[in-house]
Design an enzyme around this catalytic site. Structure first.
Site, PDB file in Angstrom:
ATOM      1  N   ASP A  45     -62.698 -28.971 -15.989  1.00 54.73           N
ATOM      2  CA  ASP A  45     -63.655 -29.798 -15.264  1.00 54.73           C
ATOM      3  C   ASP A  45     -62.992 -31.011 -14.607  1.00 54.73           C
ATOM      4  OD1 ASP A  45     -63.037 -31.072 -17.590  1.00 54.73           O
ATOM      5  OD2 ASP A  45     -65.094 -31.533 -18.183  1.00 54.73           O
ATOM      6  N   HIS A 249     -37.345 -26.422  -0.174  1.00 51.45           N
ATOM      7  CA  HIS A 249     -38.595 -26.993  -0.691  1.00 51.45           C
ATOM      8  C   HIS A 249     -38.504 -27.245  -2.200  1.00 51.45           C
ATOM      9  CE1 HIS A 249     -41.074 -25.314   2.943  1.00 51.45           C
ATOM     10  NE2 HIS A 249     -40.374 -26.389   3.245  1.00 51.45           N
ATOM     11  N   ASP A 266     -36.672 -36.108   0.730  1.00 50.55           N
ATOM     12  CA  ASP A 266     -37.603 -35.791   1.817  1.00 50.55           C
ATOM     13  C   ASP A 266     -38.978 -36.229   1.330  1.00 50.55           C
ATOM     14  OD1 ASP A 266     -39.329 -34.642   3.678  1.00 50.55           O
ATOM     15  OD2 ASP A 266     -38.181 -32.789   3.855  1.00 50.55           O
ATOM     16  N   ASP A 277     -43.093 -38.549   7.560  1.00 50.88           N
ATOM     17  CA  ASP A 277     -42.229 -37.478   7.052  1.00 50.88           C
ATOM     18  C   ASP A 277     -40.788 -37.858   7.358  1.00 50.88           C
ATOM     19  OD1 ASP A 277     -41.080 -35.127   6.215  1.00 50.88           O
ATOM     20  OD2 ASP A 277     -42.091 -33.839   7.667  1.00 50.88           O
ATOM     21  N   HIS A 359     -33.663 -23.341   9.181  1.00 51.49           N
ATOM     22  CA  HIS A 359     -34.995 -23.758   9.631  1.00 51.49           C
ATOM     23  C   HIS A 359     -34.910 -24.353  11.032  1.00 51.49           C
ATOM     24  CE1 HIS A 359     -34.113 -28.070   8.907  1.00 51.49           C
ATOM     25  NE2 HIS A 359     -33.551 -27.691   7.777  1.00 51.49           N
ATOM     26  N   HIS A 363     -41.348 -30.301  13.768  1.00 55.15           N
ATOM     27  CA  HIS A 363     -42.728 -29.827  13.821  1.00 55.15           C
ATOM     28  C   HIS A 363     -43.598 -30.984  14.275  1.00 55.15           C
ATOM     29  CE1 HIS A 363     -43.312 -32.030  10.027  1.00 55.15           C
ATOM     30  NE2 HIS A 363     -42.226 -31.440   9.571  1.00 55.15           N
ATOM     31  N   HIS A 370     -47.599 -30.912   8.807  1.00 58.73           N
ATOM     32  CA  HIS A 370     -47.299 -29.891   9.820  1.00 58.73           C
ATOM     33  C   HIS A 370     -48.545 -29.827  10.697  1.00 58.73           C
ATOM     34  CE1 HIS A 370     -44.250 -27.898   6.866  1.00 58.73           C
ATOM     35  NE2 HIS A 370     -43.732 -28.921   7.516  1.00 58.73           N
ATOM     36  N   GLU A 393     -35.313 -32.988  12.544  1.00 58.48           N
ATOM     37  CA  GLU A 393     -34.736 -32.871  11.206  1.00 58.48           C
ATOM     38  C   GLU A 393     -33.701 -31.750  11.067  1.00 58.48           C
ATOM     39  OE1 GLU A 393     -37.482 -31.137   8.292  1.00 58.48           O
ATOM     40  OE2 GLU A 393     -39.052 -31.211   9.818  1.00 58.48           O
ATOM     41  N   TYR A 397     -26.781 -26.709   4.846  1.00 60.03           N
ATOM     42  CA  TYR A 397     -26.948 -26.383   3.425  1.00 60.03           C
ATOM     43  C   TYR A 397     -25.861 -25.378   3.054  1.00 60.03           C
ATOM     44  CZ  TYR A 397     -31.353 -28.206   5.117  1.00 60.03           C
ATOM     45  OH  TYR A 397     -32.297 -28.978   5.748  1.00 60.03           O
ATOM     46  N   ARG A 414     -29.911 -33.187   5.023  1.00 60.53           N
ATOM     47  CA  ARG A 414     -30.930 -33.177   6.071  1.00 60.53           C
ATOM     48  C   ARG A 414     -31.208 -34.626   6.455  1.00 60.53           C
ATOM     49  NH1 ARG A 414     -34.133 -30.019   3.848  1.00 60.53           N
ATOM     50  NH2 ARG A 414     -35.775 -31.306   2.933  1.00 60.53           N
ATOM     51  N   GLU A 416     -34.023 -36.704   8.817  1.00 60.68           N
ATOM     52  CA  GLU A 416     -35.292 -36.477   9.513  1.00 60.68           C
ATOM     53  C   GLU A 416     -35.951 -37.790   9.892  1.00 60.68           C
ATOM     54  OE1 GLU A 416     -39.484 -34.057   8.704  1.00 60.68           O
ATOM     55  OE2 GLU A 416     -38.213 -34.659   7.013  1.00 60.68           O
TER      56      GLU A 416
END
Length: 468
Positions: A45, A249, A266, A277, A359, A363, A370, A393, A397, A414, A416
């Site tokens: 709940d 991710h 990130d 972002d 990638h 975006h 996104h 970004e 890797y 990365r 960004e």
């Protein structure tokens, strides 16, 4: 009434303007129906913190769950109708204030408002004698069924001379293309969100040290945002130390940060429904090793080339193409990819970079991290226009088992930023967190930089230096 849910006058004015423009686009033959979000059960709940549907919030500003907004141009009872939960003093003791139908009219500009219990009766009346229904077609199966039921109810009145809509259209085209071009007020909020997140990233650089956990950095980021008024994040923060940064991710955020490793963060706050972002990668111990610096400066060069390609008239894909050219050439120079600089166009075509960069370079950014809006039009990458906001970004890797020199294995990087397309170029909304190697090392060493923790954001425009 909670101040956090009261519409500011400028916001209310912007919402009215949006609805007027939509009403003109829909015309008297159409009707727009947009549902609010539902509360979502986390376990038993207990609910997740409620977050309003972005489309519904953009159209109405109404902050409560389960409501339904209807925009029916030229309707005799008013164009903007809200169905919402009624006032309920008993439930409000437990769950907090409800605006009710009176508040929907008084505070949110509805021409008429009805309790949700009257939805099945009154919604078909709003669809009667309309040709077309715009709604989020296919997004929610239960809502699709409700729309079908309302249409059946209208058709049942055919013998009374009532005609039913014959066309269903997705509301995405109406709403999302408008959401893509940000208004002045929206950009003010996005600058503030980027500034809050930038200050939080700087704090991480100032507090990071070997032996801390990824989770501790995450907690520091959350606290830094919350104390500046951004209680929620736009997405779960990614804090990946060492080879964890190679997981795009990664959200476990549980490992201990090791001396000699990099950490990729990130993370971006959400402020008043708008996302930021930002990604930065920096050395846990405060100093880049030679291999780390080599790869980092390659990614930074790719990002700068990509940001330079953000300007009106350029295609959406231009920043990605610019980044790929720099990254692929660098991978060739490092020997990660076989070939020469003359081979770079073919290597890009053959996607030889993919083992190290899998990638795209950005975006749309807005109410959703996104964000909405088509990337192509008539089969071609769309042209950039002032008011669009995007991330830039690029990254590299290098997997722990990659067939490259050992000193490069397990490094993930990365960088960004959030970038606004302006009339004459671009504006980097997230400029107030350093990304130059020397600036990062100075900040981590405690030396003053132009972007101090807690300093007010001052976004960069094209032609100005991004570094501080």
């Amino acid at each position: 009434m909670a101040e956090s849910t009261r519409l500011r006058p400028k916001t209310a004015k912007a919402l009215r303007r949006r609805r007027r423009e939509l009403a003109r686009a829909i015309g008297p033959e159409g009707v727009l129906v947009v549902p609010a979000a539902h509360e979502v059960t986390r376990n038993r709940d207990v609910h997740y913190p409620f977050r309003q549907s972005s489309d519904f919030a953009w159209l109405t500003g109404f902050p409560e769950p389960d409501a339904v907004a209807v925009l029916a141009p030229k309707h005799k009872d008013g164009e903007f109708v809200l169905f919402c939960r009624p006032k309920d003093p008993e439930r409000e003791v437990w769950d907090g204030h409800r605006f009710g139908t009176e508040g929907a009219v008084e505070h949110f500009g509805a021409d008429a408002a009805h309790p949700l219990s009257e939805l099945e009766e009154k919604l078909p009346e709003l669809l009667a004698d309309r040709k077309r229904v715009h709604y989020p077609l296919g997004l929610d199966a239960d809502f699709d069924l409700k729309v079908m039921g309302w249409l059946r109810a209208v058709r049942a009145q055919a013998r009374k001379g009532v005609s039913a809509p014959t066309e269903l259209a997705s509301s995405d085209t109406l709403l999302h293309e408008r959401r893509l071009i940000k208004e002045k007020g929206e950009l003010t909020t996005m600058r503030r969100a980027a500034g809050i997140s930038a200050a939080a990233h700087r704090r991480l650089m100032q507090t990071c040290r070997p032996g801390l956990s990824e989770q501790q950095l995450e907690a520091t980021f959350l606290h830094a945002c919350a104390e500046q008024g951004a209680r929620f994040q736009a997405y779960p923060p990614i804090v990946g130390g060492g080879s964890n940064a190679c997981v795009l991710h990664y959200i476990d955020n549980a490992a201990v940060l090791a001396d000699g490793d990099l950490v990729l963060v990130d993370a971006g706050c959400e402020l008043d429904g708008y996302a930021s972002d930002i990604t930065r990668t920096f050395p846990v111990s405060g100093r880049f090793s030679a291999p780390q610096r080599t790869l980092y400066e390659l990614v930074l060069a790719a990002q700068r080339a990509a940001i330079a390609a953000v300007k009106p008239g350029k295609r959406w894909n231009a920043p990605h193409k610019a980044a790929l050219k720099v990254l692929t050439r660098g991978l060739v120079d490092l020997g990660f990819i076989e070939g020469s600089r003359e081979d770079v166009p073919q290597l890009i075509k053959d996607e030889k970079y993919k083992p190290f960069y899998m990638h795209r370079t950005g975006h749309w950014l807005g109410m959703d991290v996104h964000d909405v809006g088509a990337y192509k039009q008539s089969g071609k990458w769309r042209a950039l226009e002032p008011g669009m906001v995007m991330t830039v970004e690029p990254g590299l890797y290098v997997a722990p088992d990659a067939e490259v020199p050992a000193e490069y294995r397990g490094i993930g990087i990365r960088i960004e930023d959030d970038v606004l397309v302006t009339e004459d170029g671009h504006e980097v909304l997230s400029r107030d967190v350093p990304k130059d190697v020397d600036a990062i090392e100075r900040l981590m060493a405690g030396a003053p930089t132009g972007a101090r923790a807690g300093a007010k954001a001052s976004p960069a425009r094209a032609g100005a230096s991004e570094e501080t």
